[in-house]
Scaffold this active site. Structure first.
Site, PDB file in Angstrom:
ATOM      1  N   SER A 240       0.749  -1.198   0.016  1.00  0.00           N
ATOM      2  CA  SER A 240       0.015   0.033   0.055  1.00  0.00           C
ATOM      3  C   SER A 240       1.029   1.282  -0.100  1.00  0.00           C
ATOM      4  O   SER A 240       1.716   1.558  -0.940  1.00  0.00           O
ATOM      5  CB  SER A 240      -0.907   0.128   1.096  1.00  0.00           C
ATOM      6  OG  SER A 240      -1.972   0.968   1.032  1.00  0.00           O
ATOM      7  N   ASP A 467      -9.427  -4.358  -5.084  1.00  0.00           N
ATOM      8  CA  ASP A 467      -8.670  -3.453  -3.955  1.00  0.00           C
ATOM      9  C   ASP A 467      -9.486  -2.590  -3.742  1.00  0.00           C
ATOM     10  O   ASP A 467      -9.453  -1.408  -4.590  1.00  0.00           O
ATOM     11  CB  ASP A 467      -7.063  -3.462  -4.315  1.00  0.00           C
ATOM     12  CG  ASP A 467      -6.390  -3.107  -2.741  1.00  0.00           C
ATOM     13  OD1 ASP A 467      -6.995  -2.229  -2.120  1.00  0.00           O
ATOM     14  OD2 ASP A 467      -5.509  -3.507  -2.688  1.00  0.00           O
ATOM     15  N   HIS A 494      -7.568  -5.993   0.257  1.00  0.00           N
ATOM     16  CA  HIS A 494      -6.493  -5.198  -0.156  1.00  0.00           C
ATOM     17  C   HIS A 494      -5.035  -6.061   0.315  1.00  0.00           C
ATOM     18  O   HIS A 494      -4.689  -6.556   1.375  1.00  0.00           O
ATOM     19  CB  HIS A 494      -6.678  -4.037   0.858  1.00  0.00           C
ATOM     20  CG  HIS A 494      -5.522  -2.978   1.014  1.00  0.00           C
ATOM     21  ND1 HIS A 494      -4.974  -2.295  -0.017  1.00  0.00           N
ATOM     22  CD2 HIS A 494      -4.908  -2.425   1.988  1.00  0.00           C
ATOM     23  CE1 HIS A 494      -4.213  -1.460   0.234  1.00  0.00           C
ATOM     24  NE2 HIS A 494      -3.875  -1.380   1.467  1.00  0.00           N
TER      25      HIS A 494
END
Length: 526
Positions: A240, A467, A494
């Protein structure tokens, strides 16, 4: 809304009962000091940092949350502190320290080096990540797993601190942002201005720390860490927001990269507004997937008709703006907390059962499950203590992103956000209130741009089709920007690597250990 709660997901998906049971109660061994650096190129004036010794010791004193205490007792895990300059333009001045953790490679004879891991955020602590991921897909056999708390976060010192626990509880309960009248806007902006002031006053080293908290500086810390660990080249895994750290490092030190796995990408060219709208689109898609799952169930809180589910959802959550539900512990479930809890559950299909339970509880004027999900997202423990992740998130965002101070632009961003994510539309007019970054006491240190990475070896970008937090298209863009290989994972969650998806794990492991990229156009599914 933060870019990631990768840490919470890593904990949920990768921490197994057997790992918990393996925790040892034996006395930790004595601290061991190692000097493996300097290795590789050393920028002028930074020799003492790149060549510093690290003292590895028991990790228990590094735990800052209840959730960290158990994984930081994992067998073999040791922690240390890395000293870095507060300001890289003045390396002879003030210093700060970063907290590190290391799970040694299980096969010392086959060891390649260190795999440095960042779980996202910005602002998320990374110390326990090394323990939670170790042993998966055989990667820990060849690499030491090294976690670190980026500057200003977790057990690193000093830490960014803005609100007290009590102040954050009050902020969550008020729902002030729903009042879009001139008086409401004025109150929100007064609160945001006060927040920025408190950050400067309550953070160690004050405004100087806030001025040097951004990803630009974290990338430089990463290179010091690489050298101090004794690695000629960097092997890195970023989830991320950790992909932004990776792409920033790749631009600053392309020749120092051995391999990078970037999972759940942040598009380096997107400004704050474009990223917010893209994320809203991702969460709406995840909400739609949840609805499709839910309406197949007899107990679906939103009914059995998908075309009416959005209206049913609004009927449940919008009244909380005027009539929050008492929780029994002196708090109230606000509209903001309810939608935060829903957002948390949309990060992974594994949390949909809890989401349906929470929405069914709303029908009975109960708040337990949604409040628990919101607390998990905001990292509040059962005793009422918060981590400083939310404060660090704001601090990094305010120096990483272009600030939006034009009220017309703020209004347009709010409209686009509600249009992209109808389930998060509160039914109120858009607000022109400026956020804390408009009042931040230091200027930005970065701007979104296409990174220049000449000399960078091929990297692996993993992007998941469903996601919600870092939409699939951002991974496509990052792979293109870095000239890397894209691996597509077809799922609604995610991040994916080292989380039990064999196709993804095998491809990533082969790349990290053998520098063998997966085939062009590779797609994996659960």
């Amino acid at each position: 809304m933060r870019r990631s709660v990768a840490r919470a997901l890593v904990a949920a998906l990768a921490l197994t009962a057997s790992a918990l049971a393996a925790c040892s109660s034996d006395e930790p061994p004595a601290p061991v000091t190692e000097q493996r650096g300097p290795r590789g190129a050393v920028p002028a004036g930074l020799e003492r940092y790149y060549g510093q010794a690290l003292t590895w010791e028991d990790c228990a004193p590094y735990a800052r949350t209840d959730g960290d205490r158990q994984p930081l007792r994992a067998p073999g895990l040791r922690c240390a502190r890395l000293t870095v300059p507060l300001d890289y333009t003045a390396p002879g001045g003030d210093t700060i320290t970063l907290a590190l953790s290391r799970k040694p490679a299980t096969d010392d004879g086959a060891r390649i080096g260190s795999l440095i891991i960042n779980p996202g955020g910005p602002g998320v602590s990374g110390l326990s990540t090394a323990a939670r991921l170790s042993g998966v897909a055989g990667v820990n056999q060849r690499f030491d797993f090294v976690g670190f708390d980026p500057r200003g976060t977790g057990a690193s010192e000093p830490v960014v601190r803005c609100l007290t626990d009590a102040e954050r509880d009050v902020e969550r309960a008020e729902d002030d942002e729903l009042d879009t009248s001139p008086q409401g806007v004025a109150k929100v902006e007064a609160d945001q201005r006060a927040y920025a002031t408190k950050c400067a006053e309550r953070t160690g080293k004050g405004a100087a720390m806030l001025a040097n908290i951004g990803t630009r500086d974290v990338a430089r810390d990463l290179d010091v860490l690489r050298s101090a660990l004794g690695d000629e080249k960097l092997t890195y895994l970023g989830y991320s927001y950790g992909t932004r750290i990776g792409s920033t490092y790749a631009e600053a030190f392309p020749g120092n990269v051995r391999a990078m796995v970037l999972d759940g990408a942040v598009d380096p060219t997107q400004d704050a507004v474009a990223e917010l709208v893209a994320q809203a689109t991702g969460f709406q898609s995840a909400f739609t997937d949840f609805v499709a799952w839910c309406v197949q169930r007899q107990d679906c809180a939103l009914g059995r008709d998908a075309t009416r589910a959005l209206r049913a959802f609004h009927a449940l959550v919008r009244p909380l703006a005027e009539r929050p539900i008492e929780t029994g512990d002196g708090r109230r479930l606000s509209y903001s907390d309810a939608t935060t809890g829903v957002t948390q559950a949309l990060y992974s299909e594994q949390l949909w059962e809890l989401l349906n339970t929470g929405l069914n509880e709303l029908k009975q004027n109960r708040s337990h499950t949604l409040m628990a999900l919101a607390d998990a997202y905001l990292e509040r423990d059962k005793s009422g203590r918060y981590t400083t992740t939310q404060d660090a998130f704001v601090a990094v965002r305010c120096v990483d992103d272009t600030r939006v101070t034009n009220r017309a632009a703020v209004l347009e961003a709010q409209r686009r956000y509600k249009q992209a994510a109808p389930f998060l539309d509160d039914g109120k007019p858009a607000s022109e209130a400026l956020d804390a970054c408009a009042f931040w006491p230091v200027p930005p240190t970065s701007t979104p741009h296409l990174p220049s990475v000449e000399g960078l070896p091929p990297v692996l970008v993993i992007s998941t089709t469903g996601d919600p937090a870092t939409p699939y298209e951002a991974g496509v863009a990052l792979a293109d920007a870095l000239g890397g290989r894209l691996l597509t994972y077809e799922a609604t969650q995610h991040t994916a690597f080292l989380q039990g998806v064999r196709c993804v794990d095998d491809a990533g492991a082969a790349y990290l250990t053998e520098l063998r990229l997966p085939q062009e156009g590779i797609r994996c599914s659960a």
